[in-house]
Design an enzyme around this catalytic site. Sequence first.
Site, PDB file in Angstrom:
ATOM      1  CG  HIS A  14     -23.696 -17.004  19.096  1.00  0.00           C
ATOM      2  ND1 HIS A  14     -23.480 -16.568  17.669  1.00  0.00           N
ATOM      3  CD2 HIS A  14     -24.221 -15.641  19.572  1.00  0.00           C
ATOM      4  CE1 HIS A  14     -24.275 -15.583  17.419  1.00  0.00           C
ATOM      5  NE2 HIS A  14     -24.773 -15.287  18.436  1.00  0.00           N
ATOM      6  CB  CYS A  40     -28.126 -14.799  21.196  1.00  0.00           C
ATOM      7  SG  CYS A  40     -26.903 -13.496  20.326  1.00  0.00           S
TER       8      CYS A  40
END
EC number: 1.2.1.11
Length: 339
Positions: free
Chosen positions: A245, A132
């Site tokens: 994130h 990710c």
Amino acid sequence: MARKFNVAVAGATGAVGTQMVQCLEERNFPVELLRPLASERSLGKSVSFHGQEIPVEVLNENSFVGIDIALFSAGGSVSLKYGPIAAASGAVVVDNSSAFRMEPDIPLVVPEVNPDDIALYKNRGIIANPNCSTIQMVVALKPIHDAARLKRVVVSTYQAVSGTGQKAVTELAAQVRALLSGQEAEAKVYPYRIAFNVFPHIDVFLENGFTKEEMKMVNETKKIMGDDSIRVCATTARVPVFYGHSEAVNIETERKISPDDVRALLAQAPGVKVVDDPANRLYPMPLDAAGQDLTLVGRIRQDTSVENGIVLWIVADNIRKGAATNAVQIAEILAEKYL
């Protein structure tokens, strides 16, 4: 009439698997039959798809008969066992685990960066979905690399708990409730309490002092970009955020490029949204990235410590673009060009 495809989702009841099913629906992927697969623990559950409740089936060796595309998000050990079985059954596997990412004959793909590598699925019937934190970084760095050639990348990540899974999301919420009620917060998922805390520890520590997560970013970036000469150094930290994130990325390029040039490049880049007006307090935040598929880039500025340096702040939804959406985008290209 356009062809429709039989699609299996392995790990369909997990955080990423659930999002994969949702992305297939949102993006109107041409699904003829959807087969949600999970472990025996999920027997009796169902997934919602275009207004229908589809019962979850227990994953086994026969699950992929008649399947065209198999999206996997059930963990590395499951992928290692069932990925080759699915491929042997005639399905093309798009795997979200780290099981196959660094295999030299398996493509590691971010559609905005290296879509042509999808053709290499023919080697083993498997395509790997990157980590990710790597995905959102390379989406933003590829246009800069094409224009000025990256020499060095130093990245520090601030990663949401959803990257660990639904149990971590539940634990953070429980810890916050407990602490605000004057009670002790219990830590089961992580080695320490994550509520109101940050720790620089994602995945296991390796002999070189880096974590596995950090080395994933190093190795995957080079493979996706197709350039082993790019030097990458990563520090990954877990923060008490549910989704999204964030990354502070410092790059050094061979040719000089200005912050304005970078903004102009990224404004045209697929999958990127420039959010960069600090004077009006506009910069990427997890709150804004959560629930969408774009990678947000801001705080674009000249590095004052090195001649050809640029600093960026990059944020994306780790469950969507960082996992499920990227896999479905790969499936879309497969369906359109190859199957």
